[in-house]
Design a protein around this motif. Structure first.
Motif, short mmCIF file in Angstrom:
data_model
loop_
_atom_site.label_atom_id
_atom_site.label_comp_id
_atom_site.label_asym_id
_atom_site.label_seq_id
_atom_site.Cartn_x
_atom_site.Cartn_y
_atom_site.Cartn_z
N UNK A 177 0.80 -1.24 0.00
CA UNK A 177 0.00 0.00 0.00
C UNK A 177 0.83 1.28 0.00
N UNK A 178 2.13 1.16 0.24
CA UNK A 178 2.92 2.37 0.48
C UNK A 178 3.89 2.73 -0.63
N UNK A 179 4.21 1.81 -1.52
CA UNK A 179 5.25 2.09 -2.51
C UNK A 179 4.86 1.61 -3.90
N UNK A 180 5.51 2.21 -4.89
CA UNK A 180 5.40 1.76 -6.27
C UNK A 180 6.83 1.50 -6.74
N UNK A 181 6.99 0.47 -7.57
CA UNK A 181 8.32 0.08 -8.04
C UNK A 181 8.39 0.26 -9.55
N UNK A 182 9.39 1.00 -9.99
CA UNK A 182 9.68 1.21 -11.40
C UNK A 182 10.96 0.44 -11.71
N UNK A 183 10.89 -0.51 -12.66
CA UNK A 183 12.04 -1.37 -12.94
C UNK A 183 12.47 -1.27 -14.40
N UNK A 184 13.78 -1.36 -14.61
CA UNK A 184 14.36 -1.45 -15.95
C UNK A 184 15.32 -2.63 -15.94
N UNK A 185 15.04 -3.63 -16.78
CA UNK A 185 15.85 -4.84 -16.84
C UNK A 185 16.44 -5.01 -18.23
N UNK A 186 17.61 -5.65 -18.30
CA UNK A 186 18.22 -5.94 -19.60
C UNK A 186 18.96 -7.27 -19.52
N UNK A 187 19.32 -7.79 -20.68
CA UNK A 187 20.11 -9.03 -20.73
C UNK A 187 21.54 -8.73 -21.21
N UNK A 188 22.07 -7.59 -20.74
CA UNK A 188 23.37 -7.12 -21.18
C UNK A 188 24.54 -7.71 -20.43
N UNK A 189 25.61 -6.92 -20.32
CA UNK A 189 26.89 -7.43 -19.80
C UNK A 189 26.87 -7.66 -18.30
N UNK A 190 25.85 -7.16 -17.61
CA UNK A 190 25.76 -7.39 -16.17
C UNK A 190 26.75 -6.56 -15.38
#
Length: 264
Positions: A177-190
């Motif tokens: 109820x208190x937070x929202x999560x914005x994510x960016x993921x990739x399959x790159x070099x790590x």
């Protein structure tokens, strides 16, 4: 025989503090020298194609050739502008002059704006982009421009360190109820495990042997961290190691409910 004892602990503490200050100043000088060197290389990398483009434009060119040259010059000018903007934003942060203009916004619109700004870079690299956003916007108060800047920086970073024809994903979800999560993921070099704790530090970059052209100044992720903190949030990086991709997650405080008509 006369014995005298003097408490020199304060003097020793002052000497230690001065020595630490000297060491810190030397480290800052080295970092500034590295920044100026990197900035010089970045600007030279931009200026070279601009100069070549100007020379080609004076020659006889087909319409298709002219369009290609204009595209190259435009991309380099955009990159130079972002470099300068990052430096000014860094100065504002250090001087505590950068303020967040809060209003009721749509995070879905933030995603739409940021992905539109990164379309050209994604297309040139051949990356696929998947977007997972809620059907109904999550109520949120923040700075639309600065949150778009956060997402653009994260997408640019993912694009830069993902080999051609990679996969990048953006998602927005509620975290309780208190937070929202914005994510960016990739399959790159790590990212190696020993780099995860310092990846958001100022001037920190992934090792030079895996950096490509227009790699930046090591300011972008630091700005992301500071802009997110100004919103009362946090940002983290996760990676299983080299060659295994990266996920950047931004946690932001939210308000319950939905947005019938969020304003930018």
């Amino acid at each position: 025989m006369i014995c005298a004892f003097f408490d020199i602990s304060e003097r020793i503490a002052i000497q230690d503090a001065l020595q630490q200050a000297v060491v810190q100043q030397e480290e800052n000088d080295m970092r500034n020298a590295e920044l100026l060197s990197t900035l010089g290389h970045e600007l030279r990398n931009c200026i070279s194609p601009l100069s070549s483009g100007m020379q080609l434009m004076h020659a006889r060119m087909t319409a298709m050739g002219m369009e290609r040259v204009e595209g190259i010059m435009t991309r380099q000018l955009i990159h130079m502008t972002r470099l300068v903007d990052d430096i000014f934003d860094l100065r504002r942060l250090r001087c505590r002059e950068l303020e967040i203009e809060r209003c009721r916004i749509s995070l879905n619109d933030v995603v739409d704006s940021a992905t539109s700004m990164c379309e050209d870079a994604l297309a040139r690299a051949g990356h696929s982009l998947s977007i997972d956003i809620p059907e109904h916007d999550i109520a949120f108060e923040g700075d639309f421009v600065r949150l778009t800047q956060v997402l653009v920086n994260l997408l640019t970073n993912a694009c830069k360190y993902t080999p051609p024809y990679g996969a990048i994903a953006v998602s927005v979800r509620a975290d309780g109820p208190d937070h929202v999560v914005l994510s960016v993921s990739d399959n790159g070099i790590g990212i190696a495990a020993d780099d995860l704790d310092r990846i958001f530090d100022l001037y920190v970059q992934i090792r030079p042997e895996v950096r490509g052209p227009n790699a930046g100044l090591g300011i972008g992720l630091h700005l992301v961290k500071k802009l997110v903190e100004l919103h009362g949030g946090t940002v983290t990086a996760a990676s299983a190691g080299r060659g295994k991709g990266t996920t950047m997650r931004v946690w932001l405080p939210r308000q319950p409910g939905t947005l019938p008509g969020a304003a930018r």
